[in-house]
Design a protein around this motif. Structure first.
Motif, PDB file in Angstrom:
ATOM      1  N   ASP A   1       0.863  -1.188   0.000  1.00 37.01           N
ATOM      2  CA  ASP A   1       0.000   0.000   0.000  1.00 37.01           C
ATOM      3  C   ASP A   1       0.897   1.235   0.000  1.00 37.01           C
ATOM      4  O   ASP A   1       1.308   1.727   1.045  1.00 37.01           O
ATOM      5  CB  ASP A   1      -0.901  -0.024   1.235  1.00 37.01           C
ATOM      6  N   GLN A   2       1.233   1.713  -1.176  1.00 34.95           N
ATOM      7  CA  GLN A   2       2.220   2.783  -1.337  1.00 34.95           C
ATOM      8  C   GLN A   2       1.887   4.044  -0.545  1.00 34.95           C
ATOM      9  O   GLN A   2       2.772   4.658   0.035  1.00 34.95           O
ATOM     10  CB  GLN A   2       2.384   3.128  -2.817  1.00 34.95           C
ATOM     11  N   ALA A   3       0.620   4.436  -0.521  1.00 35.52           N
ATOM     12  CA  ALA A   3       0.235   5.669   0.184  1.00 35.52           C
ATOM     13  C   ALA A   3       0.518   5.539   1.681  1.00 35.52           C
ATOM     14  O   ALA A   3       1.205   6.379   2.271  1.00 35.52           O
ATOM     15  CB  ALA A   3      -1.228   5.984  -0.069  1.00 35.52           C
ATOM     16  N   TYR A   4       0.003   4.497   2.291  1.00 32.23           N
ATOM     17  CA  TYR A   4       0.173   4.314   3.733  1.00 32.23           C
ATOM     18  C   TYR A   4       1.628   4.037   4.097  1.00 32.23           C
ATOM     19  O   TYR A   4       2.193   4.670   5.004  1.00 32.23           O
ATOM     20  CB  TYR A   4      -0.712   3.166   4.229  1.00 32.23           C
ATOM     21  N   LEU A   5       2.249   3.093   3.399  1.00 29.04           N
ATOM     22  CA  LEU A   5       3.615   2.705   3.735  1.00 29.04           C
ATOM     23  C   LEU A   5       4.615   3.831   3.531  1.00 29.04           C
ATOM     24  O   LEU A   5       5.556   3.982   4.312  1.00 29.04           O
ATOM     25  CB  LEU A   5       4.029   1.470   2.931  1.00 29.04           C
ATOM     26  N   SER A   6       4.426   4.645   2.496  1.00 24.46           N
ATOM     27  CA  SER A   6       5.379   5.730   2.249  1.00 24.46           C
ATOM     28  C   SER A   6       5.310   6.787   3.344  1.00 24.46           C
ATOM     29  O   SER A   6       6.340   7.327   3.758  1.00 24.46           O
ATOM     30  CB  SER A   6       5.152   6.354   0.873  1.00 24.46           C
ATOM     31  N   ILE A   7       4.116   7.074   3.827  1.00 22.01           N
ATOM     32  CA  ILE A   7       3.980   8.046   4.918  1.00 22.01           C
ATOM     33  C   ILE A   7       4.635   7.508   6.185  1.00 22.01           C
ATOM     34  O   ILE A   7       5.390   8.219   6.863  1.00 22.01           O
ATOM     35  CB  ILE A   7       2.496   8.385   5.162  1.00 22.01           C
ATOM     36  N   GLN A   8       4.375   6.249   6.509  1.00 22.73           N
ATOM     37  CA  GLN A   8       4.961   5.647   7.706  1.00 22.73           C
ATOM     38  C   GLN A   8       6.479   5.540   7.593  1.00 22.73           C
ATOM     39  O   GLN A   8       7.207   5.795   8.554  1.00 22.73           O
ATOM     40  CB  GLN A   8       4.334   4.276   7.973  1.00 22.73           C
ATOM     41  N   ALA A   9       6.976   5.150   6.420  1.00 24.08           N
ATOM     42  CA  ALA A   9       8.423   5.029   6.213  1.00 24.08           C
ATOM     43  C   ALA A   9       9.095   6.393   6.339  1.00 24.08           C
ATOM     44  O   ALA A   9      10.174   6.506   6.938  1.00 24.08           O
ATOM     45  CB  ALA A   9       8.711   4.411   4.853  1.00 24.08           C
ATOM     46  N   ALA A  10       8.471   7.424   5.788  1.00 27.84           N
ATOM     47  CA  ALA A  10       9.039   8.774   5.891  1.00 27.84           C
ATOM     48  C   ALA A  10       9.090   9.230   7.344  1.00 27.84           C
ATOM     49  O   ALA A  10      10.074   9.838   7.781  1.00 27.84           O
ATOM     50  CB  ALA A  10       8.224   9.753   5.054  1.00 27.84           C
TER      51      ALA A  10
END
Length: 91
Positions: free
Chosen positions: A63-72
């Motif tokens: 889930d690119q949207a969720y995972l990218s925010i969390q990873a950032a």
């Protein structure tokens, strides 16, 4: 298949040509549980001595949207808590 879980020490050691523009590639089933934390840990361990830091994280799947925010958030928190080496220019 999650091969390499817990095997951070066995990852290859490439030297990026532009260490301040380095993107960490995370391609794993457990993105937030092991992939991102291990990528950040490995990257900062190698770059801290020279005053470099990664520019960001590239996620290969999920889930690119969720995972990218969390990873950032994870990367930002780790960089904020890091003590810069004395050789780094202060901004």
């Amino acid at each position: 298949m999650a091969l390499g879980h817990g095997r951070v020490g066995r990852l290859p050691r490439p030297t990026p040509p532009y260490p301040d523009d380095c993107l960490l590639l995370v391609d794993t089933i457990d993105t937030l549980g092991s992939g991102v934390p291990n990528a950040i840990k490995r990257s900062l361990r190698r770059s801290q001595r020279k005053g470099h830091q990664p520019a960001g994280i590239r996620l290969d799947s999920g889930d690119q949207a969720y995972l990218s925010i969390q990873a950032a958030k994870m990367l930002d928190a780790r960089l904020a808590s890091r003590t810069p080496p004395s050789s780094c220019p202060k901004t």
